[in-house]
Design a protein around this motif. Structure first.
Motif, short mmCIF file in Angstrom:
data_model
loop_
_atom_site.label_atom_id
_atom_site.label_comp_id
_atom_site.label_asym_id
_atom_site.label_seq_id
_atom_site.Cartn_x
_atom_site.Cartn_y
_atom_site.Cartn_z
N TYR A 87 0.80 -1.22 0.00
CA TYR A 87 0.00 0.00 0.00
C TYR A 87 0.83 1.28 0.00
CZ TYR A 87 -3.62 -3.32 1.19
OH TYR A 87 -4.47 -4.38 1.18
N SER A 95 2.29 2.78 2.36
CA SER A 95 2.10 3.59 3.56
C SER A 95 2.16 2.66 4.75
CB SER A 95 0.77 4.34 3.52
OG SER A 95 -0.30 3.41 3.53
N GLU A 117 -6.76 16.77 3.04
CA GLU A 117 -6.39 17.19 1.67
C GLU A 117 -4.91 16.97 1.40
OE1 GLU A 117 -8.06 19.53 3.75
OE2 GLU A 117 -10.01 18.89 2.97
N GLU A 119 -4.22 13.22 1.09
CA GLU A 119 -4.65 12.69 -0.22
C GLU A 119 -3.63 13.03 -1.30
OE1 GLU A 119 -6.93 10.50 -2.69
OE2 GLU A 119 -7.36 10.79 -0.58
N GLN A 120 -3.13 14.27 -1.28
CA GLN A 120 -2.14 14.70 -2.28
C GLN A 120 -0.84 13.91 -2.12
OE1 GLN A 120 -1.02 18.78 -1.91
NE2 GLN A 120 0.39 18.71 -3.65
N ARG A 121 -0.37 13.73 -0.90
CA ARG A 121 0.88 12.99 -0.66
C ARG A 121 0.73 11.51 -1.02
NH1 ARG A 121 3.00 15.74 4.93
NH2 ARG A 121 3.60 17.72 3.99
N MET A 122 -0.43 10.94 -0.75
CA MET A 122 -0.66 9.53 -1.11
C MET A 122 -0.58 9.35 -2.62
SD MET A 122 -1.05 7.55 1.51
CE MET A 122 -2.01 6.16 1.01
N ARG A 123 -1.16 10.28 -3.38
CA ARG A 123 -1.08 10.20 -4.85
C ARG A 123 0.36 10.35 -5.33
NH1 ARG A 123 -5.98 9.89 -6.96
NH2 ARG A 123 -7.75 10.80 -5.86
N GLU A 124 1.14 11.24 -4.68
CA GLU A 124 2.55 11.40 -5.04
C GLU A 124 3.34 10.13 -4.74
OE1 GLU A 124 3.86 14.80 -2.90
OE2 GLU A 124 2.74 16.21 -4.16
N GLN A 125 3.04 9.52 -3.60
CA GLN A 125 3.76 8.30 -3.22
C GLN A 125 3.43 7.13 -4.14
OE1 GLN A 125 2.98 7.56 0.91
NE2 GLN A 125 4.64 8.89 1.59
N LEU A 126 2.23 7.11 -4.70
CA LEU A 126 1.88 6.03 -5.63
C LEU A 126 2.79 6.03 -6.85
CD1 LEU A 126 -2.01 5.95 -5.50
CD2 LEU A 126 -0.42 4.21 -4.70
N ASN A 127 3.29 7.21 -7.22
CA ASN A 127 4.21 7.28 -8.35
C ASN A 127 5.53 6.58 -8.03
OD1 ASN A 127 2.34 8.77 -9.81
ND2 ASN A 127 3.16 10.73 -9.11
#
Length: 147
Positions: A16, A18, A39, A42-50
């Protein structure tokens, strides 16, 4: 969760990307919970998915390096037995008689002659009178017989 020794990452973080929140942390107010912003999270999670594939590749590299070190340590301590054609050997009794094995049974049986080397560590045996033994034998099941 405790990070794996081989990868340096927790299994949860590899899946995951995280860290999991422990039940003890969920009930008590901690800095981690008090500083939570939905907020920004959510933004950091999307960055980490990269970077998830890169994290997995690094974990794979560490795991392969760890396996290589373990294999090298193991092979350093292993002593291979090698026999030549016409050498006299003893066979392991527990392999040829698995049901007859008990506390007082012998460890080795009879003496045989190596008739042919099939490959590294694999030998064809014959009895002392020249009769062939029907199957191949690995060096780990043989011992050198000194007369």
């Amino acid at each position: 969760m405790t990070p794996s020794h081989a990868t340096g990452e927790t299994p949860f973080s590899l899946v995951y990307d995280s860290e999991a929140v422990l039940p003890a942390e969920a009930g008590l107010p901690t800095y981690r919970q008090m500083g939570f912003n939905d907020e920004v999270n959510e933004q950091r999670m999307r960055e980490q998915l990269n970077f998830l594939d890169e994290l997995r590749n690094q974990a794979l590299y560490k795991m392969q390096k760890y396996r290589h070190l373990m294999a090298r340590t193991y092979t350093r301590r292993v002593k291979n037995k090698e026999f030549k054609a016409r050498d006299l050997v003893l066979r392991l009794f527990s392999i040829t008689h698995p049901k007859d094995k008990d506390k007082l049974s012998p460890k080795w049986e009879d003496s045989y002659r190596v008739s042919r080397i099939i490959g590294p560590g694999t030998y064809e045996l014959e009895k002392m009178n020249g009769d062939p033994i029907p199957r191949l034998w690995h060096a780990s099941n043989l011992a050198k017989y000194y007369v």
